[in-house]
Design an enzyme around this catalytic site. Structure first.
Site, PDB file in Angstrom:
ATOM      1  CB  CYS A 122      67.909  27.512  30.211  1.00 13.86           C
ATOM      2  SG  CYS A 122      66.559  28.587  29.915  1.00 13.86           S
ATOM      3  CG  HIS A 258      68.140  27.841  34.541  1.00 17.58           C
ATOM      4  ND1 HIS A 258      68.549  29.051  34.143  1.00 17.58           N
ATOM      5  CD2 HIS A 258      67.037  27.386  33.782  1.00 17.58           C
ATOM      6  CE1 HIS A 258      67.338  29.587  33.519  1.00 17.58           C
ATOM      7  NE2 HIS A 258      66.638  28.667  33.156  1.00 17.58           N
ATOM      8  CG  ASN A 289      64.255  31.447  33.230  1.00 16.31           C
ATOM      9  OD1 ASN A 289      65.231  31.803  32.641  1.00 16.31           O
ATOM     10  ND2 ASN A 289      63.402  30.403  33.106  1.00 16.31           N
TER      11      ASN A 289
HETATM   12  N1  COA Z   1      47.953  33.357  35.994  1.00 15.90           N
HETATM   13  C1  COA Z   1      46.996  32.942  36.604  1.00 15.90           C
HETATM   14  N2  COA Z   1      46.563  31.531  36.241  1.00 15.90           N
HETATM   15  C2  COA Z   1      47.281  30.972  35.467  1.00 15.90           C
HETATM   16  C3  COA Z   1      48.275  31.297  34.768  1.00 15.90           C
HETATM   17  C4  COA Z   1      48.470  32.796  34.989  1.00 15.90           C
HETATM   18  N3  COA Z   1      49.501  33.086  34.312  1.00 15.90           N
HETATM   19  N4  COA Z   1      48.638  30.361  33.922  1.00 15.90           N
HETATM   20  C5  COA Z   1      47.931  29.425  34.090  1.00 15.90           C
HETATM   21  N5  COA Z   1      46.910  29.709  35.240  1.00 15.90           N
HETATM   22  C6  COA Z   1      45.867  28.698  35.555  1.00 15.90           C
HETATM   23  C7  COA Z   1      45.214  27.680  34.606  1.00 15.90           C
HETATM   24  O1  COA Z   1      44.381  28.304  34.038  1.00 15.90           O
HETATM   25  C8  COA Z   1      44.952  26.862  35.462  1.00 15.90           C
HETATM   26  O2  COA Z   1      43.457  26.968  36.064  1.00 15.90           O
HETATM   27  P1  COA Z   1      42.622  26.069  36.473  1.00 15.90           P
HETATM   28  O3  COA Z   1      43.088  25.125  37.533  1.00 15.90           O
HETATM   29  O4  COA Z   1      41.455  26.790  36.978  1.00 15.90           O
HETATM   30  O5  COA Z   1      42.389  25.420  35.092  1.00 15.90           O
HETATM   31  C9  COA Z   1      45.778  26.871  36.848  1.00 15.90           C
HETATM   32  O6  COA Z   1      46.402  28.114  36.692  1.00 15.90           O
HETATM   33  C10 COA Z   1      47.021  25.650  36.446  1.00 15.90           C
HETATM   34  O7  COA Z   1      47.567  25.658  35.182  1.00 15.90           O
HETATM   35  P2  COA Z   1      48.610  25.068  34.841  1.00 15.90           P
HETATM   36  O8  COA Z   1      49.207  25.348  33.415  1.00 15.90           O
HETATM   37  O9  COA Z   1      48.571  23.533  35.121  1.00 15.90           O
HETATM   38  O10 COA Z   1      49.831  25.699  35.732  1.00 15.90           O
HETATM   39  P3  COA Z   1      51.010  25.099  36.474  1.00 15.90           P
HETATM   40  O11 COA Z   1      50.540  24.710  37.988  1.00 15.90           O
HETATM   41  O12 COA Z   1      51.620  24.030  36.078  1.00 15.90           O
HETATM   42  O13 COA Z   1      52.052  26.355  36.796  1.00 15.90           O
HETATM   43  C11 COA Z   1      53.853  27.227  35.620  1.00 15.90           C
HETATM   44  C12 COA Z   1      52.313  26.987  35.504  1.00 15.90           C
HETATM   45  C13 COA Z   1      54.402  27.837  34.073  1.00 15.90           C
HETATM   46  C14 COA Z   1      54.220  28.071  36.493  1.00 15.90           C
HETATM   47  C15 COA Z   1      54.651  25.986  35.800  1.00 15.90           C
HETATM   48  O14 COA Z   1      54.223  24.933  35.071  1.00 15.90           O
HETATM   49  C16 COA Z   1      56.144  25.981  35.843  1.00 15.90           C
HETATM   50  O15 COA Z   1      56.643  26.659  36.542  1.00 15.90           O
HETATM   51  N6  COA Z   1      56.602  25.512  34.914  1.00 15.90           N
HETATM   52  C17 COA Z   1      58.279  25.228  34.684  1.00 15.90           C
HETATM   53  C18 COA Z   1      58.378  26.684  34.110  1.00 15.90           C
HETATM   54  C19 COA Z   1      59.746  26.702  34.023  1.00 15.90           C
HETATM   55  O16 COA Z   1      60.779  27.056  35.022  1.00 15.90           O
HETATM   56  N7  COA Z   1      60.433  26.965  32.733  1.00 15.90           N
HETATM   57  C20 COA Z   1      61.757  27.256  32.579  1.00 15.90           C
HETATM   58  C21 COA Z   1      62.616  26.299  32.173  1.00 15.90           C
HETATM   59  S1  COA Z   1      64.037  26.788  31.637  1.00 15.90           S
END
Ligand code: COA
Length: 333
Positions: A122, A258, A289
């Site tokens: 990225c 980004h 993204n």
């Molecule tokens: N849809 C619905 N629920 C989901 C899910 C999805 N796609 N993915 C995870 N969950 C649920 C999990 O099961 C968890 O449930 P629980 O609380 O009942 O156990 C809850 O959502 C939180 O999970 P978690 O993995 O901690 O999610 P998060 O709050 O970290 O959100 C992202 C996930 C990916 C949106 C977040 O981590 C993020 O934005 N990360 C950065 C990603 C990014 O920008 N990447 C590019 C970099 S170049």
């Protein structure tokens, strides 16, 4: 003893034109959610993404790159033969060799331009911009074409809850050339290889060949640590890029981070205390993204929609797998 002659280029370099290409298939969240047991509401709340674009079979890495590049060349007001270097930032050109940049340089009609690919995920576009800036000022190139392009839909497991709703496809390009005044500030770049595994391909090609049912080398991501790293560390890097360029937040007109995740964009803007009047790129809502393509796609849209005007001061910051990052201030062409 003989001494080796050296060369110098233009005193200053600038971005002279920007272009982009958005693939034709619009994919709303509704089309993604069933396979990952998710919802439109969850995806919008956690990432800000309403829809993304996926390439069709004809919209290859090369095709999208050429389309974006032609717009950038046109906007820069130069001829393709004047381009002497083509840098393509991508992680989704699926031939390990040769570089797709040579085929793109040929299709555009350059005169045998130097051409190579770079792999900084990225962060790739801002790495390419830094190289082009140095080359134009150092004398190795007069007009460089920098392309960021991805077909991430090829490498996304549509059943992976952590990535299926994030990644998308597209291309963006910029022409960097000589200028009478400074148009590209010093780059602030670096890496944190201790976190190498946070965003990566699951397997390398040898692992895939050994599989009973081979699949493409899908991307995998540990979302939580990536989110924390990007939201907090990257605001400091962005501030350093402003400081190095001698630009105060009040002087800034445009912020193009980004397009990783809307929450990261908002967190960075808050941490940097950007004035209200600064236009912030939010292309992710409609585009997803697109990794190396996200910054030129977002900047080109802001130019087309009048949010970024010629002469405006813009801060770019790119970050992602590696972990790798790069930021610089530019003047909008
Ligand atoms: N849809 C619905 N629920 C989901 C899910 C999805 N796609 N993915 C995870 N969950 C649920 C999990 O099961 C968890 O449930 P629980 O609380 O009942 O156990 C809850 O959502 C939180 O999970 P978690 O993995 O901690 O999610 P998060 O709050 O970290 O959100 C992202 C996930 C990916 C949106 C977040 O981590 C993020 O934005 N990360 C950065 C990603 C990014 O920008 N990447 C590019 C970099 S170049």
């Amino acid at each position: 003893m003989a001494t080796i002659a050296t060369e110098t280029g233009s005193s200053y370099a600038a971005v002279l034109g920007v272009g982009s290409y958005r693939p034709s298939r619009v994919i709303p969240n509704a089309d993604i959610v069933d396979a990952i047991d998710s919802s439109d509401e969850w995806i919008q709340q956690r990432s800000g993404i309403r829809q993304r674009r996926f390439a069709n079979a004809e919209e290859t890495v090369q095709m999208m790159s050429v389309a974006a590049a032609r717009k950038a060349i046109d906007r820069a007001g130069i001829a393709p033969e004047q381009i002497d270097c083509v840098i393509v930032a991508t992680v989704t050109h699926l031939l390990q060799t040769p570089a797709i940049a040579t085929a793109i340089a040929y299709e555009l009609g350059t005169d045998q331009a130097a051409a190579f690919d770079i792999s900084a995920a990225c962060a790739g576009f801002c790495h390419g911009l830094a190289l082009a800036d140095q080359m134009v000022r150092g004398g190795a190139s007069r007009y460089s074409l920098v392309i960021g392009v991805e077909r991430l839909s090829d490498l996304t497991d549509m059943e992976d809850r952590g990535t299926a709703f994030i990644f998308a496809d597209g291309a963006g390009a910029a022409i960097v050339g000589p200028s009478d005044s400074p148009g590209i500030g010093p780059v602030v770049w670096g890496s944190d290889g201790e976190q190498f595994d946070l965003i990566r391909q699951k397997e390398d090609w040898r692992d895939i060949v050994a599989m009973e049912r081979p699949v493409l080398p899908y991307l995998t991501m540990q979302g939580n640590p990536v989110f924390r790293w990007a939201s907090f560390t990257m605001a400091k890097v962005a501030q350093q890029a402003l400081d190095k360029a001698g630009i105060a937040p009040d002087d800034l007109d445009v912020f193009v981070p980004h397009q990783a995740n809307m929450r990261i964009i908002d967190a960075m803007a808050r941490a940097m205390k950007l004035p209200e009047r600064v236009a912030i790129a939010r292309d992710i809502a409609d585009q997803g993204n697109t990794s190396a393509a996200s910054i030129p796609l977002a900047l080109d849209r802001m130019i087309d929609e009048g949010q970024a005007k010629s002469g405006d001061i813009a801060l770019l910051i790119a970050f992602g797998a590696g972990l790798a990052y790069a930021a610089q201030v530019i003047t909008v062409p």
